[in-house]
Enzyme design. Structure first.
Site, PDB file in Angstrom:
ATOM      1  N   LYS A 174      12.419 -26.384  81.083  1.00 41.08           N
ATOM      2  CA  LYS A 174      13.162 -27.617  81.334  1.00 41.08           C
ATOM      3  C   LYS A 174      14.658 -27.394  81.123  1.00 41.08           C
ATOM      4  O   LYS A 174      15.485 -27.776  81.957  1.00 41.08           O
ATOM      5  CB  LYS A 174      12.645 -28.714  80.406  1.00 41.08           C
ATOM      6  CG  LYS A 174      13.002 -30.112  80.829  1.00 41.08           C
ATOM      7  CD  LYS A 174      12.474 -31.143  79.831  1.00 41.08           C
ATOM      8  CE  LYS A 174      10.969 -31.331  79.951  1.00 41.08           C
ATOM      9  NZ  LYS A 174      10.416 -32.127  78.842  1.00 41.08           N
ATOM     10  N   ARG A 205      13.798 -33.935  73.971  1.00 41.39           N
ATOM     11  CA  ARG A 205      12.711 -33.520  74.871  1.00 41.39           C
ATOM     12  C   ARG A 205      12.266 -32.101  74.572  1.00 41.39           C
ATOM     13  O   ARG A 205      13.085 -31.208  74.447  1.00 41.39           O
ATOM     14  CB  ARG A 205      13.209 -33.585  76.327  1.00 41.39           C
ATOM     15  CG  ARG A 205      14.179 -34.727  76.582  1.00 41.39           C
ATOM     16  CD  ARG A 205      14.864 -34.633  77.928  1.00 41.39           C
ATOM     17  NE  ARG A 205      13.947 -34.602  79.047  1.00 41.39           N
ATOM     18  CZ  ARG A 205      14.317 -34.455  80.306  1.00 41.39           C
ATOM     19  NH1 ARG A 205      15.605 -34.294  80.599  1.00 41.39           N
ATOM     20  NH2 ARG A 205      13.422 -34.420  81.266  1.00 41.39           N
ATOM     21  N   GLY A 253       0.357 -29.857  75.987  1.00 45.13           N
ATOM     22  CA  GLY A 253       0.054 -30.133  74.588  1.00 45.13           C
ATOM     23  C   GLY A 253       1.267 -30.413  73.726  1.00 45.13           C
ATOM     24  O   GLY A 253       1.152 -30.798  72.571  1.00 45.13           O
ATOM     25  N   MET A 297       4.997 -31.906  72.220  1.00 50.50           N
ATOM     26  CA  MET A 297       5.435 -33.243  71.842  1.00 50.50           C
ATOM     27  C   MET A 297       6.054 -33.964  73.028  1.00 50.50           C
ATOM     28  O   MET A 297       6.771 -33.381  73.824  1.00 50.50           O
ATOM     29  CB  MET A 297       6.454 -33.178  70.717  1.00 50.50           C
ATOM     30  CG  MET A 297       6.714 -34.540  70.123  1.00 50.50           C
ATOM     31  SD  MET A 297       8.039 -34.542  68.932  1.00 50.50           S
ATOM     32  CE  MET A 297       9.414 -34.988  69.985  1.00 50.50           C
ATOM     33  N   ARG A 350      11.789 -28.677  88.601  1.00 46.38           N
ATOM     34  CA  ARG A 350      11.154 -27.366  88.432  1.00 46.38           C
ATOM     35  C   ARG A 350      10.429 -27.050  89.732  1.00 46.38           C
ATOM     36  O   ARG A 350      10.176 -27.950  90.544  1.00 46.38           O
ATOM     37  CB  ARG A 350      10.174 -27.379  87.268  1.00 46.38           C
ATOM     38  CG  ARG A 350       9.040 -28.311  87.515  1.00 46.38           C
ATOM     39  CD  ARG A 350       8.087 -28.395  86.367  1.00 46.38           C
ATOM     40  NE  ARG A 350       7.325 -29.626  86.557  1.00 46.38           N
ATOM     41  CZ  ARG A 350       6.659 -30.253  85.628  1.00 46.38           C
ATOM     42  NH1 ARG A 350       6.636 -29.789  84.402  1.00 46.38           N
ATOM     43  NH2 ARG A 350       5.989 -31.340  85.904  1.00 46.38           N
ATOM     44  N   HIS A 398      -0.599 -38.258  84.974  1.00 45.92           N
ATOM     45  CA  HIS A 398      -0.949 -37.183  84.046  1.00 45.92           C
ATOM     46  C   HIS A 398      -2.194 -36.419  84.511  1.00 45.92           C
ATOM     47  O   HIS A 398      -2.202 -35.196  84.601  1.00 45.92           O
ATOM     48  CB  HIS A 398      -1.181 -37.777  82.653  1.00 45.92           C
ATOM     49  CG  HIS A 398      -1.596 -36.765  81.629  1.00 45.92           C
ATOM     50  ND1 HIS A 398      -2.916 -36.493  81.345  1.00 45.92           N
ATOM     51  CD2 HIS A 398      -0.868 -35.923  80.871  1.00 45.92           C
ATOM     52  CE1 HIS A 398      -2.968 -35.545  80.436  1.00 45.92           C
ATOM     53  NE2 HIS A 398      -1.743 -35.180  80.126  1.00 45.92           N
ATOM     54  N   SER A 412     -14.695   7.786  90.111  1.00 46.75           N
ATOM     55  CA  SER A 412     -14.708   6.336  90.198  1.00 46.75           C
ATOM     56  C   SER A 412     -14.793   5.792  88.771  1.00 46.75           C
ATOM     57  O   SER A 412     -15.727   6.124  88.038  1.00 46.75           O
ATOM     58  CB  SER A 412     -15.901   5.862  91.029  1.00 46.75           C
ATOM     59  OG  SER A 412     -15.965   4.455  90.996  1.00 46.75           O
ATOM     60  N   CYS A 441     -14.877   0.857  90.127  1.00 51.79           N
ATOM     61  CA  CYS A 441     -16.018   0.079  90.610  1.00 51.79           C
ATOM     62  C   CYS A 441     -16.531  -0.900  89.568  1.00 51.79           C
ATOM     63  O   CYS A 441     -17.576  -1.499  89.725  1.00 51.79           O
ATOM     64  CB  CYS A 441     -17.141   0.998  91.085  1.00 51.79           C
ATOM     65  SG  CYS A 441     -17.804   2.021  89.766  1.00 51.79           S
ATOM     66  N   TYR A 446      -8.475   3.145  95.627  1.00 55.18           N
ATOM     67  CA  TYR A 446      -9.177   1.917  96.036  1.00 55.18           C
ATOM     68  C   TYR A 446      -9.748   1.168  94.837  1.00 55.18           C
ATOM     69  O   TYR A 446      -9.900   1.729  93.755  1.00 55.18           O
ATOM     70  CB  TYR A 446     -10.305   2.227  97.021  1.00 55.18           C
ATOM     71  CG  TYR A 446     -11.472   2.983  96.429  1.00 55.18           C
ATOM     72  CD1 TYR A 446     -12.525   2.309  95.811  1.00 55.18           C
ATOM     73  CD2 TYR A 446     -11.539   4.375  96.490  1.00 55.18           C
ATOM     74  CE1 TYR A 446     -13.590   2.996  95.261  1.00 55.18           C
ATOM     75  CE2 TYR A 446     -12.603   5.071  95.954  1.00 55.18           C
ATOM     76  CZ  TYR A 446     -13.629   4.378  95.328  1.00 55.18           C
ATOM     77  OH  TYR A 446     -14.680   5.052  94.777  1.00 55.18           O
TER      78      TYR A 446
HETATM   79  P1  ADP Z   1       7.891 -34.248  80.268  1.00 54.15           P
HETATM   80  O1  ADP Z   1       8.039 -32.855  79.772  1.00 54.15           O
HETATM   81  O2  ADP Z   1       6.626 -34.873  79.863  1.00 54.15           O
HETATM   82  O3  ADP Z   1       8.180 -34.354  81.722  1.00 54.15           O
HETATM   83  P2  ADP Z   1      10.528 -35.281  79.775  1.00 54.15           P
HETATM   84  O4  ADP Z   1      11.290 -34.610  78.706  1.00 54.15           O
HETATM   85  O5  ADP Z   1      10.859 -34.917  81.153  1.00 54.15           O
HETATM   86  O6  ADP Z   1       8.988 -35.105  79.475  1.00 54.15           O
HETATM   87  O7  ADP Z   1      10.708 -36.795  79.553  1.00 54.15           O
HETATM   88  C1  ADP Z   1       9.918 -37.746  80.187  1.00 54.15           C
HETATM   89  C2  ADP Z   1      10.760 -38.797  80.836  1.00 54.15           C
HETATM   90  O8  ADP Z   1      11.659 -39.362  79.904  1.00 54.15           O
HETATM   91  C3  ADP Z   1      11.647 -38.307  81.941  1.00 54.15           C
HETATM   92  O9  ADP Z   1      10.977 -38.180  83.136  1.00 54.15           O
HETATM   93  C4  ADP Z   1      12.646 -39.435  82.011  1.00 54.15           C
HETATM   94  O10 ADP Z   1      12.136 -40.488  82.771  1.00 54.15           O
HETATM   95  C5  ADP Z   1      12.779 -39.846  80.584  1.00 54.15           C
HETATM   96  N1  ADP Z   1      14.004 -39.258  80.038  1.00 54.15           N
HETATM   97  C6  ADP Z   1      14.176 -38.068  79.465  1.00 54.15           C
HETATM   98  N2  ADP Z   1      15.464 -37.858  79.140  1.00 54.15           N
HETATM   99  C7  ADP Z   1      16.136 -38.960  79.543  1.00 54.15           C
HETATM  100  C8  ADP Z   1      17.496 -39.360  79.510  1.00 54.15           C
HETATM  101  N3  ADP Z   1      18.434 -38.570  79.027  1.00 54.15           N
HETATM  102  N4  ADP Z   1      17.803 -40.558  80.013  1.00 54.15           N
HETATM  103  C9  ADP Z   1      16.836 -41.345  80.527  1.00 54.15           C
HETATM  104  N5  ADP Z   1      15.564 -41.047  80.592  1.00 54.15           N
HETATM  105  C10 ADP Z   1      15.200 -39.858  80.100  1.00 54.15           C
HETATM  106 MG    MG Z   2       9.616 -34.494  82.660  1.00 52.18          MG
END
Ligand code: ADP
Ligand code: MG
Ligand code: MG
Length: 909
Positions: A24, A93, A102, A104, A337, A453, A792, A860, A880
């Site tokens: 990210k 984030r 998994g 946070m 991404r 999700h 082989s 093989c 092969y």
């Molecule tokens: P995930 O890894 O689950 O995608 P994110 O870190 O992308 O989690 O956060 C989920 C959502 O939180 C983002 O899609 C966005 O909508 C919101 N978000 C994250 N950062 C910001 C920000 N700086 N301003 C507004 N919304 C945010």
């Molecule tokens: Mg996201």
């Protein structure tokens, strides 16, 4: 001394720094570099996380760098954290190198407290918005940082809505939200014993530490194990200025793809939700709008988004997925991404990008995997079959899954443990449902869209998913699905079609997929069968082009393991260029077993020879059939290999039989024969047959056995040549440990072949080689090569003997524990253990080729069909791989990818 840097502003990084900044963070930095509108922020690197994990606390240097970075953000925006005028708010984030469900979840609105909520309202000119943001902060912070059961918050929210007589959270006004905040704060204090932290910096520090901690949650570990992500990478944390999608109706938040993630078509794909924040759009709390509708709501923001989408796709030269927010008409990019995609989309996107001249064919080959091709070969529901349609949702991840309904993790995992296929059914899924999804063959939800999700995680795991089947009432409390009058209980069988989105009651039979038809019958036949379905035809063309390109590029030949003419034909149709392993043992079972028994109990050479004579024509017929099917292609026939006892009756059964017969006072030749046999079985009984009398040892211990097989091969060649055919057998001797063993067999074989040659007038130059499946064989390859025309590698046995693992015993007995404690990340029987077993393969190849420069080498074992192992075999220089007929297309594709990818690596090294 330069001090280690832990924190990086977005403007410092780029997309190649995923190890350091996480996926990210690296992509946010890349968007900044491209000049796209990204709210300012910084990334706390994975270094910091690793330091935290090893020291158990956040290093003080990290705190200092965070301070400096926060101030940098403040300067960029001209607002300050905790300020009483225009407070800055932050999002925290998580983001590891690989996207990990998994981890946070994001905490938004960090920096809000009793003092800043008022100024925020003034600043935005919207009191409702400020209190909405505050209650979201406490809710998210409570759940993800303080580990408070999220139901407590959502129950309080629901009660509040009910009291106000409204159904949607956006209908709560400022006063009601204010009361809700009070209630939330009480929940926090009640559950943790301390008030909700008011200091913005404290909130920030706690959230950062919680992200680090979340690296080691049960869920995160489970996901890593399944996806084979190393445990020591650590996660990064992204801290970013907040922008607001919940500022009334000119604001909103959305997700989109630059192409359809299931079909691969270029276009506008995504969901948008006005007056919303964060995960609202994927959580299914309100109905989202298709992205195209945004054009009507806000033409200029929509245009800006479209142009950002195009730039990103051009820049990444791939399908991108994007998260964005619109704040009062202003577009903000929050994430991008390279998007996860279905296997079909992977093939179609790759060739479409080639056609748009954005990538080359070689690059396209790197964008698809053998595993994706494998999934396209899975059967589909038979459209002709009778079936009971329950509902239709959205096909979010293709496949045809049939299984028992389970509503929660516990029931899904226990049903799976009992050997049943399971379909996890939820209203919608959340990260908590991951264990159940892992246990299931398919997932079905009543809510949510293609970016929900359930859809995203299922696509990532390559598992079938139907989402948003909103005719279904999923009542988890009563463990029931209701559709109209019908009730489906837990444990009932349903079938879901991840392509069409259909949900059926009961089992539905399956048929070949179009790609399977293509693989076995060719492009024309597959297209004829597709009935002009455009999507299918596009997919078939894409697969055909990429597979043909792989065939063009690959150096490794691909053979199949096949024992019968029928298997051989199937393998050949799928593109096998020979047979790498024909196991001859099954040819001695069934009716022919008694001949082997006779060989073993024979008291004289004449008796034994009589048994062989009876077997000879049968064996010859086996080989004629096989070699005819593989006409013109190399066919490696392995002389008989398994331990003797596999051909003899079970010792206990036979003892009981004899004892009963004697007790009844029976007599006669039948009983006498049984007694002799029992005696032989007792005599040859082994404690550890896999390391006992088998392979070449059997051949040397019972003279005539190999001779019979060799003669049958020679005579089959003569017979086929008479028919004008071109048989190409290769004789392979199993379980060689010493060159002397091979010399003995070779001497005998050459004599027999020469004799057949003389009587028939046909020159028989059949190559004679051996398996390398004992460490000693690999280690003495230099000596063995003198007696071998080819090697082989039998990597199944080589793995057993290198590790000292008895496969059947260890896989169920203690491998699970070894996965838990990280000694193994995957079974070495699935993917070749490069460092150990692989080293022996290298030694074997080097040794052999030091004597015979062009010694033909192949593999093989089952690893011959495993993508990762194929790349290793390519690098090691084998000629092969041989795998099961079903894996042949996968091996062809991966061998092509290996060639293209090693060339890339060597040109950049
Ligand atoms: P995930 O890894 O689950 O995608 P994110 O870190 O992308 O989690 O956060 C989920 C959502 O939180 C983002 O899609 C966005 O909508 C919101 N978000 C994250 N950062 C910001 C920000 N700086 N301003 C507004 N919304 C945010
Ligand atoms: Mg996201
Ligand atoms: Mg999330």
């Amino acid at each position: 001394m330069t001090q280690q840097q832990y924190v990086y502003m977005f403007s410092e990084g780029d997309r190649d720094q995923k190890d350091l900044l996480g996926g990210k963070g690296a992509n946010l930095a890349e968007m900044v570099k491209l000049g796209l509108p990204v709210p300012p922020g910084f990334t706390i690197s994975t270094n910091a996380c690793r330091a935290y994990l090893s020291e158990g606390k956040v290093p003080p240097e990290v705190r200092v760098e965070v301070t400096r970075s926060v101030r940098d953000v403040e300067d960029q925006i001209g607002r300050h954290l905790g300020d009483s005028e225009e407070p800055l708010l932050l999002s925290v984030r998580s983001g590891a190198k690989f996207s990990m469900p998994g981890m946070m979840e994001t905490v938004l609105n960090v920096g809000l407290n009793d003092d800043t909520v008022g100024p925020l309202a003034d600043f935005a000119g919207d009191e409702r918005f400020a209190w909405d943001s505050y209650r979201r902060l406490i809710q998210m912070f409570g759940k993800t940082v303080l580990d408070i059961d999220s139901d407590l918050f959502s129950d309080a929210l629901d009660a509040r809505k009910e009291a106000a007589g409204v159904t949607a959270d956006i209908d709560l006004d400022a006063e009601q939200l204010k009361a809700l905040v009070k209630e939330y704060k009480e929940i926090v204090e009640r559950k943790t014993g301390t008030p909700f932290p008011q200091s913005p910096r404290k909130q920030l520090d706690m959230a950062i530490e919680a992200v680090f901690r979340s690296w080691n949650t049960e869920r995160a570990r489970l996901y890593r194990r399944r996806e084979r992500i190393p445990d020591d990478l650590g996660t990064a944390v992204n801290v970013q200025a907040m922008v607001f999608g919940n500022l009334a109706d000119a604001s909103g938040t959305g997700v989109c793809f630059t192409r359809d993630p299931s079909s691969g078509h270029s276009g506008v794909y995504g969901d948008y939700l006005a007056n919303a924040q964060g995960e609202d759009v994927v959580a299914g709390i309100r109905n989202t709008l298709p992205l195209a509708e945004l054009e009507k709501l806000d033409k200029s923001a929509y245009r800006e988004l479209r142009s950002a989408m195009r730039r990103l796709e051009t820049h990444y030269r791939d399908l991108c997925d994007i998260e964005f927010t619109i704040e009062r008409g202003h577009l903000w990019m929050l994430q991008t991404r390279v998007g996860k995609r279905t296997p079909a989309a992977a093939f179609r996107v790759a060739t479409q990008l080639v056609d748009e001249a954005l990538i080359t064919m070689d690059e396209a080959l790197e964008r698809v995997t053998g595993e994706q091709l494998n999934q396209l070969l899975f059967p589909q529901f038979d459209p002709e079959a009778e079936r009971v349609l329950l509902a239709t949702g959205m096909g979010a991840s293709p496949g045809a899954a049939v299984g028992e309904v389970a509503f929660d993790n516990e029931s899904a995992t226990s049903r799976k443990a009992d050997g049943h296929d399971v379909i996890l059914v939820r209203r919608e899924t959340s990260p908590e449902d991951l264990p159940g999804m892992i246990a299931a063959v398919g997932v079905l939800t009543a809510r949510g869209g293609k970016t929900s999700h359930a859809a995203v995680v299922a696509r990532g795991m390559g598992m079938c998913a139907v989402v948003g089947a909103d005719d279904l009432v999923v009542d988890v409390a009563h463990k029931q699905i209701r559709v109209g009058e019908r009730v489906i209980n837990e444990g009932d069988v349903i079938a879901i079609d991840g392509k069409s989105g259909e949900v059926f009651l009961g089992d539905v039979p399956v048929v070949d997929s179009p790609v399977m038809t293509y693989i076995s019958d060719g492009l024309e036949a597959a297209k004829a069968a597709s009935d002009g379905d455009v999507e299918t035809d596009e997919l078939l063309d894409a697969v055909h082009r990429l597979l043909t390109h792989a065939d063009d590029r690959r150096r490794l030949r691909v053979r199949a393991n096949a024992d019968t003419g029928e298997d051989a034909e199937r393998a050949r149709a799928r593109g096998a260029e020979g047979i790498g392993l024909c196991r001859t043992e099954h040819q001695f079972l069934g009716d022919r077993r008694k001949n082997i028994e006779a060989v073993i109990v024979a008291e004289t050479d004449e008796d034994r020879q009589a048994a062989f004579d009876e077997l000879l024509p049968l064996q010859r017929a086996d080989f004629i059939e096989l070699l005819a099917a593989m006409d013109g292609l190399p066919t490696t026939i392995r002389l008989i290999d398994p331990p003797l006892h596999e051909f003899l009756p079970n010792i206990t059964d036979l003892s009981v039989e004899v004892a009963l017969a004697e007790e009844r006072g029976e007599s006669g030749p039948e009983l006498e024969r049984a007694k002799v046999l029992l005696e032989a079985v007792r005599r040859t009984h082994e404690q550890n047959p896999m390391l006992g009398l088998r392979g070449v040892r059997l051949g040397l211990r019972f003279p005539g056995l190999f001779a019979l097989q060799i003669r049958a091969i020679g005579e089959a060649v003569v017979e086929l040549r008479k028919q004008g055919k071109d048989p190409q057998p290769e004789i392979m001797v199993p379980l060689i440990g010493s060159v002397r063993e091979l010399y003995l067999v070779r001497g005998e074989a050459e004599e027999i072949l020469a004799e057949i040659g003389k009587t028939s007038g046909e020159a028989l130059d059949v190559p004679i080689g051996c398996m390398i499946e004992l460490p000693r064989a690999a280690l003495t390859a230099r000596r063995i090569a003198h007696a071998a025309d080819f090697f082989s590698f039998g990597t199944n046995d080589l793995t057993q003997t290198t590790w000292g693992f008895s496969r059947d015993d260890v896989e169920t007995e203690f491998f699970p524990a070894y996965f838990d404690n990280g000694v193994l990340t995957i079974s070495p029987f699935e993917t070749l253990d490069e460092y150990g077993v692989g080293r022996l393969v290298e030694i074997g190849v080097e040794g052999g080729r030091s004597v015979k420069e062009n010694l033909k080498t192949g593999v093989c074992g089952e690893h011959g069909g495993d993508p990762e192992s194929i790349h290793f075999f390519h690098r090691t220089g084998l000629d092969y791989v041989s795998c099961s007929p079903f894996r042949v297309p996968v091996a062809r594709l991966e061998a092509g990818r290996a060639a293209v990818m090693t060339r890339d690596a060597s040109s950049t090294a």
